[in-house]
Write a protein that holds these residues in place. Sequence first.
Motif, PDB file in Angstrom:
ATOM      1  N   GLY A 133       0.798  -1.225   0.000  1.00  0.00           N
ATOM      2  CA  GLY A 133       0.000   0.000   0.000  1.00  0.00           C
ATOM      3  C   GLY A 133       0.825   1.266   0.000  1.00  0.00           C
ATOM      4  N   LYS A 159       3.672   1.496  -4.596  1.00  0.00           N
ATOM      5  CA  LYS A 159       4.603   0.931  -5.590  1.00  0.00           C
ATOM      6  C   LYS A 159       3.922   0.799  -6.954  1.00  0.00           C
ATOM      7  CE  LYS A 159       5.343  -2.860  -3.216  1.00  0.00           C
ATOM      8  NZ  LYS A 159       4.578  -2.743  -1.960  1.00  0.00           N
ATOM      9  N   GLY A 160       2.711   0.211  -6.931  1.00  0.00           N
ATOM     10  CA  GLY A 160       1.987   0.013  -8.198  1.00  0.00           C
ATOM     11  C   GLY A 160       1.664   1.352  -8.860  1.00  0.00           C
ATOM     12  N   THR A 198       5.507  -8.632  -9.341  1.00  0.00           N
ATOM     13  CA  THR A 198       5.173 -10.016  -8.982  1.00  0.00           C
ATOM     14  C   THR A 198       3.723 -10.114  -8.518  1.00  0.00           C
ATOM     15  OG1 THR A 198       6.429  -9.549  -6.963  1.00  0.00           O
ATOM     16  CG2 THR A 198       7.404 -11.078  -8.514  1.00  0.00           C
ATOM     17  N   MET A 216      -1.677 -15.679  -0.431  1.00  0.00           N
ATOM     18  CA  MET A 216      -2.043 -14.253  -0.535  1.00  0.00           C
ATOM     19  C   MET A 216      -3.296 -13.944   0.285  1.00  0.00           C
ATOM     20  SD  MET A 216      -1.053 -13.830  -4.534  1.00  0.00           S
ATOM     21  CE  MET A 216      -1.445 -12.117  -4.835  1.00  0.00           C
ATOM     22  N   GLN A 236       0.173 -13.770   3.589  1.00  0.00           N
ATOM     23  CA  GLN A 236       1.543 -14.299   3.656  1.00  0.00           C
ATOM     24  C   GLN A 236       2.245 -14.147   2.312  1.00  0.00           C
ATOM     25  OE1 GLN A 236       0.880 -18.365   4.773  1.00  0.00           O
ATOM     26  NE2 GLN A 236       0.307 -17.830   6.868  1.00  0.00           N
ATOM     27  N   PHE A 261       9.180  -6.902  -5.821  1.00  0.00           N
ATOM     28  CA  PHE A 261      10.187  -7.971  -5.901  1.00  0.00           C
ATOM     29  C   PHE A 261      11.562  -7.322  -5.905  1.00  0.00           C
ATOM     30  CE2 PHE A 261      13.131 -10.716  -8.159  1.00  0.00           C
ATOM     31  CZ  PHE A 261      12.857 -11.955  -7.632  1.00  0.00           C
ATOM     32  N   GLN A 302      15.237 -13.939  -2.428  1.00  0.00           N
ATOM     33  CA  GLN A 302      14.822 -13.408  -3.740  1.00  0.00           C
ATOM     34  C   GLN A 302      15.844 -12.392  -4.261  1.00  0.00           C
ATOM     35  OE1 GLN A 302      10.748 -11.945  -3.725  1.00  0.00           O
ATOM     36  NE2 GLN A 302       9.964 -13.781  -2.727  1.00  0.00           N
ATOM     37  N   LEU A 320      -5.225   0.751   1.928  1.00  0.00           N
ATOM     38  CA  LEU A 320      -5.566  -0.592   1.430  1.00  0.00           C
ATOM     39  C   LEU A 320      -7.047  -0.895   1.642  1.00  0.00           C
ATOM     40  CD1 LEU A 320      -2.343  -2.538   2.437  1.00  0.00           C
ATOM     41  CD2 LEU A 320      -3.040  -1.811   0.165  1.00  0.00           C
ATOM     42  N   ARG A 333      -9.939  -6.992  -4.794  1.00  0.00           N
ATOM     43  CA  ARG A 333      -8.818  -7.798  -4.286  1.00  0.00           C
ATOM     44  C   ARG A 333      -9.165  -8.335  -2.906  1.00  0.00           C
ATOM     45  NH1 ARG A 333      -2.961  -5.179  -5.205  1.00  0.00           N
ATOM     46  NH2 ARG A 333      -2.589  -6.501  -3.394  1.00  0.00           N
ATOM     47  N   GLY A 370       6.808   8.618   1.227  1.00  0.00           N
ATOM     48  CA  GLY A 370       5.721   8.113   0.371  1.00  0.00           C
ATOM     49  C   GLY A 370       4.370   8.696   0.722  1.00  0.00           C
ATOM     50  N   ILE A 376       0.412  12.194  -5.264  1.00  0.00           N
ATOM     51  CA  ILE A 376       1.077  11.238  -6.161  1.00  0.00           C
ATOM     52  C   ILE A 376       2.144  11.953  -6.994  1.00  0.00           C
ATOM     53  CG2 ILE A 376       0.627   9.770  -8.206  1.00  0.00           C
ATOM     54  CD1 ILE A 376      -2.005   8.939  -6.722  1.00  0.00           C
TER      55      ILE A 376
HETATM   56  P1  B4P Z   1       1.488  -6.393  -4.420  1.00  0.00           P
HETATM   57  O1  B4P Z   1       0.646  -6.606  -5.607  1.00  0.00           O
HETATM   58  O2  B4P Z   1       2.937  -6.150  -4.630  1.00  0.00           O
HETATM   59  O3  B4P Z   1       0.758  -5.134  -3.781  1.00  0.00           O
HETATM   60  P2  B4P Z   1       0.858  -4.203  -2.566  1.00  0.00           P
HETATM   61  O4  B4P Z   1       2.180  -4.339  -1.884  1.00  0.00           O
HETATM   62  O5  B4P Z   1      -0.358  -4.536  -1.777  1.00  0.00           O
HETATM   63  O6  B4P Z   1       0.582  -2.696  -3.039  1.00  0.00           O
HETATM   64  P3  B4P Z   1       1.361  -1.434  -3.663  1.00  0.00           P
HETATM   65  O7  B4P Z   1       2.463  -0.904  -2.834  1.00  0.00           O
HETATM   66  O8  B4P Z   1       1.666  -1.738  -5.095  1.00  0.00           O
HETATM   67  O9  B4P Z   1       0.197  -0.346  -3.556  1.00  0.00           O
HETATM   68  P4  B4P Z   1      -0.497   0.637  -4.572  1.00  0.00           P
HETATM   69  O10 B4P Z   1       0.402   1.481  -5.377  1.00  0.00           O
HETATM   70  O11 B4P Z   1      -1.445  -0.171  -5.387  1.00  0.00           O
HETATM   71  O12 B4P Z   1       1.370  -7.657  -3.410  1.00  0.00           O
HETATM   72  C1  B4P Z   1       0.195  -8.389  -3.119  1.00  0.00           C
HETATM   73  C2  B4P Z   1       0.500  -9.789  -2.498  1.00  0.00           C
HETATM   74  O13 B4P Z   1       1.149 -10.640  -3.503  1.00  0.00           O
HETATM   75  C3  B4P Z   1       1.493  -9.831  -1.318  1.00  0.00           C
HETATM   76  O14 B4P Z   1       0.833  -9.583  -0.079  1.00  0.00           O
HETATM   77  C4  B4P Z   1       2.054 -11.284  -1.414  1.00  0.00           C
HETATM   78  O15 B4P Z   1       1.177 -12.236  -0.851  1.00  0.00           O
HETATM   79  C5  B4P Z   1       2.120 -11.546  -2.911  1.00  0.00           C
HETATM   80  N1  B4P Z   1       3.474 -11.250  -3.482  1.00  0.00           N
HETATM   81  C6  B4P Z   1       3.747 -10.269  -4.389  1.00  0.00           C
HETATM   82  N2  B4P Z   1       5.065 -10.258  -4.701  1.00  0.00           N
HETATM   83  C7  B4P Z   1       5.656 -11.257  -3.968  1.00  0.00           C
HETATM   84  C8  B4P Z   1       6.994 -11.723  -3.803  1.00  0.00           C
HETATM   85  N3  B4P Z   1       8.010 -11.148  -4.478  1.00  0.00           N
HETATM   86  N4  B4P Z   1       7.242 -12.748  -2.946  1.00  0.00           N
HETATM   87  C9  B4P Z   1       6.233 -13.334  -2.276  1.00  0.00           C
HETATM   88  N5  B4P Z   1       4.937 -12.939  -2.354  1.00  0.00           N
HETATM   89  C10 B4P Z   1       4.639 -11.903  -3.189  1.00  0.00           C
HETATM   90  O16 B4P Z   1      -1.289   1.605  -3.611  1.00  0.00           O
HETATM   91  C11 B4P Z   1      -2.243   1.160  -2.670  1.00  0.00           C
HETATM   92  C12 B4P Z   1      -3.403   2.146  -2.572  1.00  0.00           C
HETATM   93  O17 B4P Z   1      -2.945   3.437  -2.160  1.00  0.00           O
HETATM   94  C13 B4P Z   1      -4.147   2.383  -3.884  1.00  0.00           C
HETATM   95  O18 B4P Z   1      -5.522   2.410  -3.649  1.00  0.00           O
HETATM   96  C14 B4P Z   1      -3.638   3.738  -4.357  1.00  0.00           C
HETATM   97  O19 B4P Z   1      -4.585   4.438  -5.124  1.00  0.00           O
HETATM   98  C15 B4P Z   1      -3.377   4.448  -3.042  1.00  0.00           C
HETATM   99  N6  B4P Z   1      -2.297   5.448  -3.117  1.00  0.00           N
HETATM  100  C16 B4P Z   1      -1.134   5.314  -3.806  1.00  0.00           C
HETATM  101  N7  B4P Z   1      -0.375   6.435  -3.647  1.00  0.00           N
HETATM  102  C17 B4P Z   1      -1.086   7.272  -2.814  1.00  0.00           C
HETATM  103  C18 B4P Z   1      -0.816   8.577  -2.264  1.00  0.00           C
HETATM  104  N8  B4P Z   1       0.306   9.261  -2.535  1.00  0.00           N
HETATM  105  N9  B4P Z   1      -1.748   9.124  -1.449  1.00  0.00           N
HETATM  106  C19 B4P Z   1      -2.904   8.452  -1.176  1.00  0.00           C
HETATM  107  N10 B4P Z   1      -3.210   7.226  -1.666  1.00  0.00           N
HETATM  108  C20 B4P Z   1      -2.304   6.639  -2.479  1.00  0.00           C
END
Ligand code: B4P
Length: 192
Positions: A11, A14-15, A32, A54, A58, A87, A93, A125, A134, A172, A176
Amino acid sequence: MFNLILFGPPGSGKGTQSEKLIAKYELKHLSTGDLLRSEIANQTPLGLEAKSFMDKGQLVPDEVVIGMISSALDGHPEAKGFLFDGFPRTEAQAEALDKLLKLKKTAIHLMLALDVSEEELVKRLLGRGKTSGRSDDTNEEVIRARIVEYHKKTSPVADYYAKFDKVKHIKGEGTIDEIFDALCEQVDMKKK
Ligand code: B4P
């Protein structure tokens, strides 16, 4: 080639920031999380295995994720560079990634780490969970479990790259575009 890791807790954005960075610097995006979600959507054996981890917040086992990244790297021989999003998430990794890149006669040039407070992460999140569909974003307990997993297994990855002086921390929180500008400043400095 220029290879970048965008790092940070679940959260942290990154995405969101990856989409902007790949457009500006013409990098191939390797997320990933996205790769695993596509395996789940296609109901592959790998996807079914990954989903069970997931949904509990975990990490998916290293060998699954490393195999996936290795095929993705081989699938893009034309790339000018890669942006790794989500990743490496464990030291194993990170070591595997270094070896894969070395075989391709390249390396990681920079890790940008997004710093965001835990309360802000949970808020974002849960907010995303209302619209994204999700399953790992709808339950606060699962979100907190992902953050615990991050502190235990993933944050040491930043120490690993810090040993090679490759890590820059970025605030962070903010808009944006403000965060994007701070990230670009670091990339531009590194590319000079
Ligand atoms: P990921 O898909 O990597 O996602 P994430 O860490 O949940 O989110 P991210 O940081 O990308 O957040 P986003 O920009 O979307 O992982 C999901 C799962 O997959 C893990 O828990 C694990 O189980 C598995 N997995 C993935 N890679 C793996 C690996 N290498 N090894 C093992 N398991 C792995 O932002 C989140 C929200 O915030 C959005 O709604 C966005 O609009 C908002 N936002 C963003 N920037 C903002 C800002 N500046 N202000 C306000 N809101 C903001």
